[in-house]
Design an enzyme around this catalytic site. Structure first.
Site, PDB file in Angstrom:
ATOM      1  N   TRP A 163       0.832  -1.210   0.000  1.00 46.14           N
ATOM      2  CA  TRP A 163       0.000   0.000   0.000  1.00 46.14           C
ATOM      3  C   TRP A 163       0.862   1.255   0.000  1.00 46.14           C
ATOM      4  CZ3 TRP A 163      -4.290  -1.411  -1.833  1.00 46.14           C
ATOM      5  CH2 TRP A 163      -4.839  -2.646  -1.487  1.00 46.14           C
TER       6      TRP A 163
ATOM      7  N   ASP B  71      -1.427   6.947   5.892  1.00 47.46           N
ATOM      8  CA  ASP B  71      -2.458   5.980   5.559  1.00 47.46           C
ATOM      9  C   ASP B  71      -2.693   5.154   6.828  1.00 47.46           C
ATOM     10  OD1 ASP B  71      -3.864   3.730   4.863  1.00 47.46           O
ATOM     11  OD2 ASP B  71      -2.633   3.223   3.117  1.00 47.46           O
TER      12      ASP B  71
ATOM     13  N   LYS C  63     -12.367  -1.304   7.956  1.00 47.86           N
ATOM     14  CA  LYS C  63     -11.684  -2.197   8.905  1.00 47.86           C
ATOM     15  C   LYS C  63     -12.137  -1.896  10.333  1.00 47.86           C
ATOM     16  CE  LYS C  63      -7.978  -2.187   5.595  1.00 47.86           C
ATOM     17  NZ  LYS C  63      -8.296  -3.413   4.845  1.00 47.86           N
TER      18      LYS C  63
HETATM   19  N1  PMP Z   1      -4.039   1.129   2.585  1.00 46.42           N
HETATM   20  C1  PMP Z   1      -4.053   0.063   3.407  1.00 46.42           C
HETATM   21  C2  PMP Z   1      -3.086   0.013   4.555  1.00 46.42           C
HETATM   22  C3  PMP Z   1      -4.958  -0.977   3.187  1.00 46.42           C
HETATM   23  O1  PMP Z   1      -4.978  -2.033   4.005  1.00 46.42           O
HETATM   24  C4  PMP Z   1      -5.858  -0.890   2.094  1.00 46.42           C
HETATM   25  C5  PMP Z   1      -6.898  -1.940   1.800  1.00 46.42           C
HETATM   26  N2  PMP Z   1      -6.718  -3.164   2.332  1.00 46.42           N
HETATM   27  C6  PMP Z   1      -5.784   0.228   1.257  1.00 46.42           C
HETATM   28  C7  PMP Z   1      -4.875   1.222   1.543  1.00 46.42           C
HETATM   29  C8  PMP Z   1      -6.701   0.377   0.077  1.00 46.42           C
HETATM   30  O2  PMP Z   1      -7.919   0.793   0.530  1.00 46.42           O
HETATM   31  P1  PMP Z   1      -9.177   1.018  -0.431  1.00 46.42           P
HETATM   32  O3  PMP Z   1      -9.573  -0.343  -0.894  1.00 46.42           O
HETATM   33  O4  PMP Z   1     -10.177   1.661   0.486  1.00 46.42           O
HETATM   34  O5  PMP Z   1      -8.755   1.899  -1.540  1.00 46.42           O
END
Ligand code: PMP
Length: 362
Positions: free
Chosen positions: A103, A172, A196
């Site tokens: 991510w 994030d 989450k």
């Molecule tokens: N950042 C992290 C740390 C994640 O765990 C996730 C999704 N698992 C995301 C970003 C992406 O999130 P989204 O699907 O809401 O775009």
């Protein structure tokens, strides 16, 4: 008959049972309106109250100073990978990123795609992102330092945030928001998808320091990609994700009233994770994948010594009422996500299952 299992899903993930029951009870008649929350105008007083309550609860839980705004946006955390650099970096500005896995890499790649001047100040790629970097080579001129507070896939988490010598953190916080208290003053921007620790997918929470709203005023940006639009219009420039906000209000109320705030939540999360890591470390049948000092309290990633047994482990666990234990497809193995709503009873059941599985297969 309703049957609920212990839910270790990585996201969307478990919600408090009491929240689901309240949603169910209010579904046909929300606060005497004769309609569900899904059917009322976002401009109604009724929804206005929900929005304000959600915002106030987030403010109180975080202990937000007055110069931070709480925004409700759509598009997931992935849109924030682009919105953050778009809003915060002008043509000549630079920013640092720390690469702790998938991510974090995706966040960096969006800044590159937008032609922004960004670079990695540290990375844990050399050891398959199994640790959190302890040093970083920060650019003193960087506008911000981007980090991922909890790495959902690799099972690592920043235990203390890096010292950036006053450069604001952009974070994030998808997979550990509201799991522990946060030293807000270190942060210029925090973003998290709700799915989450906060509610259903489709809602993204953004907390932004007021002065950052005007950092890139000259840029041509679509109205809905500007943080200022959300801030100026109370997150109601257009129709917000009403249902997500409504559920988030209930989850945050549960955190405030039933749990008693983020200190208490952090202690519960620590106890759950300690119990599970303790069971993993007690035998060499299982092995944790993250460096011990950087282990995530939210996503416990582990392998079976005999990798071939993992599909059977996951299948039998599900049959025993323990769901969501498959590791992310990019890394394999197993992962138990212990978000706020997954209780100690779930962890105890998982530990008992793991011990029984080892006895039978070991
Ligand atoms: N950042 C992290 C740390 C994640 O765990 C996730 C999704 N698992 C995301 C970003 C992406 O999130 P989204 O699907 O809401 O775009």
């Amino acid at each position: 008959m309703t049957r609920r299992i212990h839910n270790f899903n990585p996201g969307p993930a478990a919600l408090p049972l009491s929240v689901l029951e309240e949603v169910q009870a209010e579904m046909l008649d929300f606060r005497g309106s004769g309609m569900s929350i899904l059917e009322i105008s976002h401009r109604s007083d009724l929804f206005g109250e929900v929005l304000t309550e959600t915002r106030n609860r987030a403010r109180r839980l975080f202990g937000l100073p007055d110069n931070y705004r709480v925004l409700f946006i759509q598009g997931g955390a992935s849109l924030q990978f682009a919105m953050a650099p778009l809003n915060l970096l002008g043509e000549k500005d630079r920013a640092d990123y720390i690469n702790t896995g998938t991510w974090a890499t995706k966040a960096f790649e969006q800044a590159i795609l937008l032609g922004k001047k960004v670079r990695y100040a540290a990375s844990s790629e050399e050891k398959a992102f199994s640790f959190i970097p302890k040093t970083a080579d920060f650019d003193p001129e960087a506008r911000y330092v981007h980090i991922t507070s909890n790495n959902t896939i690799r099972g690592t988490q920043w235990q203390t945030y890096p010292d950036t010598h006053g450069i604001p953190l952009v974070c994030d916080m998808c997979s550990d928001i509201f799991s522990r208290p946060v030293p807000v003053e270190k942060f210029g921007l925090i973003y998290a998808g709700a799915q989450k620790n906060m509610g259903p997918a489709g809602l993204t929470l953004v907390i932004i320091r007021e002065d950052l709203l005007g950092w890139n005023p000259e840029a041509v940006m679509p109205t809905l990609l500007r943080y200022k639009t959300y801030s100026d219009h109370y997150s109601m420039y257009n129709t917000p994700p009403c249902f997500g906000i409504y559920v988030a209000e209930k989850v945050l109320a549960w955190l405030e009233k039933d749990i008693g705030g983020l200190e208490n939540m952090a202690a519960l999360n620590r106890a759950k994770a300690d119990r599970l890591y303790g069971a993993i470390d007690a035998t060499d049948f299982y092995a944790g994948t993250a460096a011990k000092e950087d282990r995530s309290l939210m996503n416990v990633t582990f392998r079976l010594r005999n990798h071939d047994l993992e599909p059977l482990f996951i299948k039998e666990a599900l049959a025993a009422g323990l769901g969501g234990l498959k590791g992310h497809k990019s890394v394999g193995g197993c992962r138990a996500s212990l978000y706020n709503a997954t209780g100690m009873d779930a962890v105890e059941s998982l530990v008992a299952f793991m011990q029984d599985f080892e006895r039978r297969m070991g």
